[in-house]
Design a protein around this motif. Structure first.
Motif, PDB file in Angstrom:
ATOM      1  N   THR A 191       1.079  -1.071   0.148  1.00  0.00           N
ATOM      2  CA  THR A 191       0.078   0.337  -0.342  1.00  0.00           C
ATOM      3  C   THR A 191       0.860   1.809   0.242  1.00  0.00           C
ATOM      4  OG1 THR A 191      -1.645  -1.076   1.311  1.00  0.00           O
ATOM      5  CG2 THR A 191      -2.126   1.693   0.989  1.00  0.00           C
ATOM      6  N   LYS A 192       2.354   1.413   1.002  1.00  0.00           N
ATOM      7  CA  LYS A 192       3.073   2.524   0.666  1.00  0.00           C
ATOM      8  C   LYS A 192       3.250   2.892  -0.697  1.00  0.00           C
ATOM      9  CE  LYS A 192       4.678   2.317   5.699  1.00  0.00           C
ATOM     10  NZ  LYS A 192       3.640   1.318   6.308  1.00  0.00           N
ATOM     11  N   LEU A 193       3.777   1.296  -1.230  1.00  0.00           N
ATOM     12  CA  LEU A 193       4.729   1.616  -2.283  1.00  0.00           C
ATOM     13  C   LEU A 193       3.369   1.837  -3.527  1.00  0.00           C
ATOM     14  CD1 LEU A 193       7.021  -1.439  -2.388  1.00  0.00           C
ATOM     15  CD2 LEU A 193       7.348   0.478  -1.841  1.00  0.00           C
ATOM     16  N   GLY A 194       2.859   1.671  -3.507  1.00  0.00           N
ATOM     17  CA  GLY A 194       1.564   2.306  -4.435  1.00  0.00           C
ATOM     18  C   GLY A 194       1.180   3.627  -4.245  1.00  0.00           C
ATOM     19  N   ALA A 195       0.923   3.638  -2.868  1.00  0.00           N
ATOM     20  CA  ALA A 195       1.188   5.620  -2.806  1.00  0.00           C
ATOM     21  C   ALA A 195       1.757   6.332  -3.284  1.00  0.00           C
ATOM     22  CB  ALA A 195       0.978   5.834  -1.290  1.00  0.00           C
ATOM     23  N   ILE A 196       2.765   5.809  -2.565  1.00  0.00           N
ATOM     24  CA  ILE A 196       4.445   6.770  -3.190  1.00  0.00           C
ATOM     25  C   ILE A 196       4.500   7.037  -4.880  1.00  0.00           C
ATOM     26  CG2 ILE A 196       7.109   6.237  -3.434  1.00  0.00           C
ATOM     27  CD1 ILE A 196       6.816   5.453  -0.628  1.00  0.00           C
ATOM     28  N   THR A 197       4.135   5.656  -5.428  1.00  0.00           N
ATOM     29  CA  THR A 197       4.205   5.525  -7.174  1.00  0.00           C
ATOM     30  C   THR A 197       3.054   6.672  -7.813  1.00  0.00           C
ATOM     31  OG1 THR A 197       5.156   3.301  -6.866  1.00  0.00           O
ATOM     32  CG2 THR A 197       3.910   4.263  -9.649  1.00  0.00           C
ATOM     33  N   LEU A 198       2.199   7.074  -6.806  1.00  0.00           N
ATOM     34  CA  LEU A 198       0.435   7.626  -7.423  1.00  0.00           C
ATOM     35  C   LEU A 198       1.229   8.833  -7.114  1.00  0.00           C
ATOM     36  CD1 LEU A 198      -2.258   5.729  -6.394  1.00  0.00           C
ATOM     37  CD2 LEU A 198      -1.519   5.674  -8.736  1.00  0.00           C
ATOM     38  N   LEU A 199       1.803   9.355  -6.344  1.00  0.00           N
ATOM     39  CA  LEU A 199       2.249  10.477  -5.500  1.00  0.00           C
ATOM     40  C   LEU A 199       3.545  10.538  -7.158  1.00  0.00           C
ATOM     41  CD1 LEU A 199       1.798  13.116  -3.843  1.00  0.00           C
ATOM     42  CD2 LEU A 199       3.235  11.708  -2.566  1.00  0.00           C
ATOM     43  N   VAL A 200       4.457  10.456  -6.557  1.00  0.00           N
ATOM     44  CA  VAL A 200       5.238  10.653  -8.042  1.00  0.00           C
ATOM     45  C   VAL A 200       4.795  10.483  -9.222  1.00  0.00           C
ATOM     46  CG1 VAL A 200       7.351  10.238  -8.857  1.00  0.00           C
ATOM     47  CG2 VAL A 200       7.884   9.645  -6.979  1.00  0.00           C
ATOM     48  N   ARG A 230      -5.784  17.123 -21.917  1.00  0.00           N
ATOM     49  CA  ARG A 230      -5.963  17.342 -20.498  1.00  0.00           C
ATOM     50  C   ARG A 230      -5.299  16.531 -18.655  1.00  0.00           C
ATOM     51  NH1 ARG A 230     -10.017  13.146 -18.891  1.00  0.00           N
ATOM     52  NH2 ARG A 230      -9.695  12.311 -20.688  1.00  0.00           N
ATOM     53  N   ASP A 231      -5.231  17.730 -18.232  1.00  0.00           N
ATOM     54  CA  ASP A 231      -4.339  17.384 -16.944  1.00  0.00           C
ATOM     55  C   ASP A 231      -5.273  16.507 -16.077  1.00  0.00           C
ATOM     56  OD1 ASP A 231      -2.805  17.032 -14.980  1.00  0.00           O
ATOM     57  OD2 ASP A 231      -2.972  19.735 -14.569  1.00  0.00           O
ATOM     58  N   ILE A 232      -4.515  14.831 -15.369  1.00  0.00           N
ATOM     59  CA  ILE A 232      -5.071  14.090 -15.056  1.00  0.00           C
ATOM     60  C   ILE A 232      -4.348  13.466 -13.574  1.00  0.00           C
ATOM     61  CG2 ILE A 232      -6.283  12.677 -16.963  1.00  0.00           C
ATOM     62  CD1 ILE A 232      -4.072  10.350 -16.971  1.00  0.00           C
ATOM     63  N   SER A 233      -3.651  14.322 -13.378  1.00  0.00           N
ATOM     64  CA  SER A 233      -2.537  14.853 -12.107  1.00  0.00           C
ATOM     65  C   SER A 233      -3.687  14.720 -10.687  1.00  0.00           C
ATOM     66  CB  SER A 233      -1.520  15.939 -12.159  1.00  0.00           C
ATOM     67  OG  SER A 233      -2.374  17.274 -12.187  1.00  0.00           O
ATOM     68  N   GLN A 234      -4.407  14.958 -10.978  1.00  0.00           N
ATOM     69  CA  GLN A 234      -5.488  15.712  -9.217  1.00  0.00           C
ATOM     70  C   GLN A 234      -5.521  13.840  -8.890  1.00  0.00           C
ATOM     71  OE1 GLN A 234      -5.715  17.226 -12.501  1.00  0.00           O
ATOM     72  NE2 GLN A 234      -7.984  17.041 -12.901  1.00  0.00           N
ATOM     73  N   PHE A 235      -5.742  13.279 -10.247  1.00  0.00           N
ATOM     74  CA  PHE A 235      -6.604  11.112  -9.910  1.00  0.00           C
ATOM     75  C   PHE A 235      -5.136  10.687  -9.471  1.00  0.00           C
ATOM     76  CE2 PHE A 235      -9.194  13.335 -14.324  1.00  0.00           C
ATOM     77  CZ  PHE A 235     -10.269  13.385 -12.699  1.00  0.00           C
ATOM     78  N   PHE A 236      -4.303  11.071  -9.342  1.00  0.00           N
ATOM     79  CA  PHE A 236      -3.169   9.944  -9.322  1.00  0.00           C
ATOM     80  C   PHE A 236      -2.971  10.679  -8.124  1.00  0.00           C
ATOM     81  CE2 PHE A 236      -2.231   9.896 -13.611  1.00  0.00           C
ATOM     82  CZ  PHE A 236      -1.962   8.494 -13.739  1.00  0.00           C
ATOM     83  N   VAL A 237      -2.581  12.111  -7.233  1.00  0.00           N
ATOM     84  CA  VAL A 237      -2.678  12.892  -6.498  1.00  0.00           C
ATOM     85  C   VAL A 237      -3.624  11.837  -5.507  1.00  0.00           C
ATOM     86  CG1 VAL A 237      -2.643  14.555  -5.009  1.00  0.00           C
ATOM     87  CG2 VAL A 237      -1.310  14.906  -7.198  1.00  0.00           C
ATOM     88  N   PHE A 238      -4.900  11.881  -5.525  1.00  0.00           N
ATOM     89  CA  PHE A 238      -5.925  10.933  -4.647  1.00  0.00           C
ATOM     90  C   PHE A 238      -5.546   9.743  -4.959  1.00  0.00           C
ATOM     91  CE2 PHE A 238      -9.107  15.230  -6.888  1.00  0.00           C
ATOM     92  CZ  PHE A 238      -9.070  16.225  -5.888  1.00  0.00           C
ATOM     93  N   GLY A 239      -5.725   9.479  -5.594  1.00  0.00           N
ATOM     94  CA  GLY A 239      -5.076   8.104  -5.624  1.00  0.00           C
ATOM     95  C   GLY A 239      -4.346   7.637  -4.623  1.00  0.00           C
ATOM     96  N   ALA A 240      -2.784   8.521  -4.384  1.00  0.00           N
ATOM     97  CA  ALA A 240      -2.111   8.420  -3.074  1.00  0.00           C
ATOM     98  C   ALA A 240      -2.517   8.798  -1.488  1.00  0.00           C
ATOM     99  CB  ALA A 240      -1.048   9.079  -3.461  1.00  0.00           C
ATOM    100  N   LEU A 241      -3.446   9.908  -1.916  1.00  0.00           N
ATOM    101  CA  LEU A 241      -4.031   9.722  -0.999  1.00  0.00           C
ATOM    102  C   LEU A 241      -5.076   8.628   0.102  1.00  0.00           C
ATOM    103  CD1 LEU A 241      -4.911  13.606  -0.847  1.00  0.00           C
ATOM    104  CD2 LEU A 241      -2.811  12.740   0.273  1.00  0.00           C
ATOM    105  N   ALA A 242      -5.563   8.412  -0.843  1.00  0.00           N
ATOM    106  CA  ALA A 242      -6.772   7.033  -0.700  1.00  0.00           C
ATOM    107  C   ALA A 242      -5.482   6.144   0.007  1.00  0.00           C
ATOM    108  CB  ALA A 242      -7.385   6.887  -2.158  1.00  0.00           C
ATOM    109  N   LEU A 243      -4.744   5.287  -0.693  1.00  0.00           N
ATOM    110  CA  LEU A 243      -4.360   3.996  -0.041  1.00  0.00           C
ATOM    111  C   LEU A 243      -3.074   5.166   0.874  1.00  0.00           C
ATOM    112  CD1 LEU A 243      -1.829   3.655  -3.356  1.00  0.00           C
ATOM    113  CD2 LEU A 243      -4.057   2.179  -2.468  1.00  0.00           C
TER     114      LEU A 243
END
Length: 321
Positions: free
Chosen positions: A63-72, A292-305
């Motif tokens: 879960t931590k690695l997934g959050a870091i990956t999505l955040l980066v 179309r900027d989709i960065s917010q989806f990855f940031v939200f995904g990181a926060l969810a993880l």
């Protein structure tokens, strides 16, 4: 057709943070195991939590690695780029036919390569697109007025031949091409293909102002090699005399001037070294890109993880103190 692009890329940061997370996880897990062995009853813990109670936190690591990956990925500003068909545009093709276009670095000559690329572009345009053809050397000639007939447009391109007037009148060519573009009932752009610099006729600055006043975009394409050379291209006829078409008479491509023409009229500047490259560069004019900027989806995904990791860390996945 859509593609994913990144405004910024932090691959090294992704590897560093994930590697650091794994190292810290292994260290923390080792410490927990030592405390469990020292202060707890291992056999009792094993009966309560099962044989894999020390491995249950693997899910937390994932879960931590997934959050870091999505955040980066999120901070790399990912965007979805979609190529859309542009609205109808007409084009005026302004082609340099001066003596330097005799050079054979593009086979068989630069002019022939340009003609092949331009005809392929005409074939790729929409059925409602009108095309005009202007040739220029030391003087300017209109080879074909705006026409929606592709065959007529290509015949105008085929009719291009080396000019009898020495020099390269880019300024005059822009004036004439813009005037032809104004015949369009819609939006028209100029495509200027040359291998030289303005050395006769009107000043380029005044032609830029003329294009801007009439809201006509000028796209410039520099064709041929930019390598310096004293190679001779043969001779061309100027009236009753023959003139040596050397690089001294027809200097190298002036990329600074062409880029300025494009930038100040809202167009594109491209250097091409083949007819295929010219065609590709021209076809891109017929496409519009929607980003179309989709960065917010990855940031939200990181926060969810991270939230999930916190919840799991306070349940049965974090049994040991």
């Amino acid at each position: 057709m859509a593609s994913l692009e990144f405004t910024s890329q932090y691959t090294n940061l992704l590897l560093l943070l994930n590697g650091l997370a794994i190292v810290l996880y292994i260290g923390a897990r080792s410490k927990k195991k030592q405390r469990a062995m020292k202060f707890g009853n291992y056999s009792t813990l094993e009966k309560v939590a099962g044989r894999n109670f020390l491995k249950s936190s693997n899910l937390l690591l994932i879960t931590k690695l997934g959050a870091i990956t999505l955040l980066v990925i999120g901070i790399s500003n990912p965007v979805i780029v979609e190529n859309l068909s542009s609205t109808k545009k007409d084009y005026v093709l302004a082609v340099d036919v001066s003596g330097s276009m005799l050079q054979g670095d593009l086979e068989p000559t630069r002019l022939d390569a340009a003609k092949r690329g331009l005809k392929s572009f005409v074939d790729a345009t929409g059925n409602e697109t009108s095309t005009g053809v202007v040739s220029f050397s030391g003087s300017v000639n209109t080879e074909q007025d705006l026409t929606a007939d592709k065959q007529e447009a290509k015949e105008g391109i085929d009719a291009l031949d080396f000019g009898e007037s020495g020099g390269t009148a880019i300024g005059d060519a822009i004036f004439s091409s813009v005037s032809t573009a104004l015949q369009s009932n819609g939006k028209a752009e100029v495509i200027l293909v040359t291998d030289g610099r303005n050395n006769v006729g009107s000043d380029v600055n005044s032609s830029i102002r003329f294009a801007r006043q009439n809201n006509v975009t000028v796209n410039t394409y520099g064709i041929g090699s930019q390598r310096n050379s004293t190679q001779e291209f043969g001779t061309i006829e100027q009236g009753d005399t023959e003139v040596n078409a050397s690089r001294q008479t027809f200097p190298n491509l002036d990329t600074v001037q062409l880029e300025r023409v494009a930038n100040e009229t809202g167009g594109n500047f491209t250097v091409v070294e083949s007819s295929a490259g010219l065609t590709q560069g021209l076809v891109e004019l017929e496409e519009e890109k929607r980003r179309r900027d989709i960065s917010q989806f990855f940031v939200f995904g990181a926060l969810a993880l991270l939230l999930l990791e916190w919840v799991l860390g306070n349940t049965r996945f974090d049994i040991l103190p």
